[in-house]
Design an enzyme around this catalytic site. Structure first.
Site, PDB file in Angstrom:
ATOM      1  N   ASP A 132       0.850  -1.194   0.000  1.00  0.00           N
ATOM      2  CA  ASP A 132       0.000   0.000   0.000  1.00  0.00           C
ATOM      3  C   ASP A 132       0.888   1.247   0.000  1.00  0.00           C
ATOM      4  O   ASP A 132       1.775   1.391   0.859  1.00  0.00           O
ATOM      5  CB  ASP A 132      -0.906  -0.001   1.245  1.00  0.00           C
TER       6      ASP A 132
ATOM      7  N   ASN B  47      -2.624  13.066  -3.721  1.00  0.00           N
ATOM      8  CA  ASN B  47      -3.803  13.427  -4.520  1.00  0.00           C
ATOM      9  C   ASN B  47      -4.346  14.797  -4.112  1.00  0.00           C
ATOM     10  O   ASN B  47      -4.677  15.629  -4.961  1.00  0.00           O
ATOM     11  CB  ASN B  47      -4.901  12.368  -4.361  1.00  0.00           C
TER      12      ASN B  47
ATOM     13  N   ASP C   4      -2.012   9.745 -10.407  1.00  0.00           N
ATOM     14  CA  ASP C   4      -1.956   8.705 -11.441  1.00  0.00           C
ATOM     15  C   ASP C   4      -0.517   8.476 -11.891  1.00  0.00           C
ATOM     16  O   ASP C   4      -0.101   7.334 -12.135  1.00  0.00           O
ATOM     17  CB  ASP C   4      -2.818   9.113 -12.645  1.00  0.00           C
TER      18      ASP C   4
ATOM     19  N   GLU D 118      -4.646   2.511  -4.194  1.00  0.00           N
ATOM     20  CA  GLU D 118      -3.189   2.507  -4.133  1.00  0.00           C
ATOM     21  C   GLU D 118      -2.655   1.212  -3.524  1.00  0.00           C
ATOM     22  O   GLU D 118      -1.515   1.144  -3.058  1.00  0.00           O
ATOM     23  CB  GLU D 118      -2.685   3.705  -3.312  1.00  0.00           C
TER      24      GLU D 118
END
Length: 371
Positions: free
Chosen positions: A249, A257, A266, A292
């Protein structure tokens, strides 16, 4: 999955070869051979009925038998001779048309019936020749027929009246023209269908890719991962061996973000996948599990080896720089790695890996915990 080809018997190997690559061509030859035999049987009946001169009829029968044998050898050894399918078809068509024209010249009152066989040959060529080749073949045949009819009318006008020969020529020319035109249309239709089939195949491959690959990271998606996990579970039930599962993770991904935008997020996901992928073998499963979070399954791998693989991934990923993200903000991840217990469902192993991953996060992140 196609069934394995059965080995041929010694007799079949002698006549058709050891492999199956020529089966279709030899099947066509057998059909052509049957066509020749039926035509030659009619010619024998004509000789017995007295409508065909015996000597000329026997010569034509011998030529037909020699042609059938020769074309079998050409087909049988076409790969060694470097002959393509269209070449074999063209040679056979030319020979057949020559025999038919010869039959027209010797069969007397029933000669007109032999011309119907010419149309059969042209239809056969529809499936082998290109349109221009078929047109050239038909034109050559019409010229040869015309010359033959003209010669017979000059040599024996009583049995071959010029007016009758002219009508026969017009009818066969019209028939050949019509069949050739239909052959061209059929070839164009087949070419169009072939192109459509190729386009459909590409579309199917694209759909298959979209159904199994995560578009952003080019890793396996979760749906495909479940299918691979199920297949792997069946395999290890039959032949148990060490299997390790890891969940990874990305750390502070929500912060990336929120602070730098989803486009930057991204880019981070793509950079992570590109950096980690070289550590994955072809038989391993590396999938985007969600957001993620990523799943790694390593068949035939013990826990200490799996831990080293994920640790190398961590080092690779940490050295990656992403445009739009400050160099000081490295990409890191927390991971949990477990080895499947004997008889344990892989779903339970994934749950344990998930718990180990949360332990890694709760104890400082940027680390790999082997449970």
């Amino acid at each position: 999955m196609t069934a394995p080809e059965k080995p041929r018997s010694p007799l079949a190997r002698l006549f058709m070869g050891a492999d199956h690559t020529l089966d279709r061509l030899l099947a066509y030859w057998f059909a052509t051979c049957a066509f020749y035999m039926a035509s030659l049987a009619v010619l024998v009946a004509e000789i017995l009925a007295g409508t065909t001169p015996p000597q000329a009829g026997l010569i034509l029968i011998g030529a037909g038998m020699a042609g059938v044998t020769s074309f079998y050898l050409l087909v049988r050894f076409s790969q060694r001779l470097g002959l393509e399918y269209w070449q074999l078809a063209l040679y056979q068509a030319v020979w057949a048309m020559g025999c038919i024209i010869a039959a027209y010249a010797i069969t007397g009152p029933i000669r007109g019936a032999s011309m119907s066989l010419m149309l059969v040959v042209m239809v056969f060529c529809t499936f082998a020749l290109r349109p221009r080749q078929a047109v050239a073949l038909a034109a050559t045949a019409v010229v040869c027929i015309g010359v033959t009819m003209w010669c017979m009318a000059r040599l024996d006008p009583a049995q071959y009246p010029p007016a009758v020969e002219l009508m026969n020529f017009i009818l066969i020319a019209l028939g050949m023209t019509g069949v050739t035109a239909l052959s061209g249309a059929m070839n164009r239709l087949r070419a169009r269908l072939k192109d459509q089939k190729a386009e459909l195949q590409k579309a199917l491959e694209r759909i298959q890719t979209l159904a199994t690959i995560d578009e952003l990271t080019a890793l396996a998606n979760r749906r495909h991962a479940h299918a691979v996990l199920s297949a792997e579970e069946e395999r290890i039930d039959g032949a148990p061996g060490p299997v390790c599962v890891a969940l990874l993770d990305l750390d502070h991904f929500k912060l990336v973000n929120d602070r730098y935008g989803h486009a930057c997020g991204d880019a981070v996901l793509r950079a992570f996948a590109d950096a980690a992928r070289p550590e994955v073998r072809n038989r391993d499963l590396f999938a985007r599990w969600g957001g993620e979070e990523f799943l790694l399954m390593l068949p035939d791998t013990r826990l200490e080896d799996a831990h080293r693989v994920v640790a190398r991934m961590k080092e690779r990923v940490a050295s990656v720089e992403v445009d739009g993200v400050p160099p000081a903000l490295r990409i890191t991840f927390s991971a949990g790695v477990v080895q499947r217990k004997a008889g344990e469902p892989l779903s339970d192993a994934i749950t344990r890996a998930d718990q180990a991953m949360y332990t890694a996060k709760s104890t400082g992140r940027d680390r790999v915990i082997a449970a």
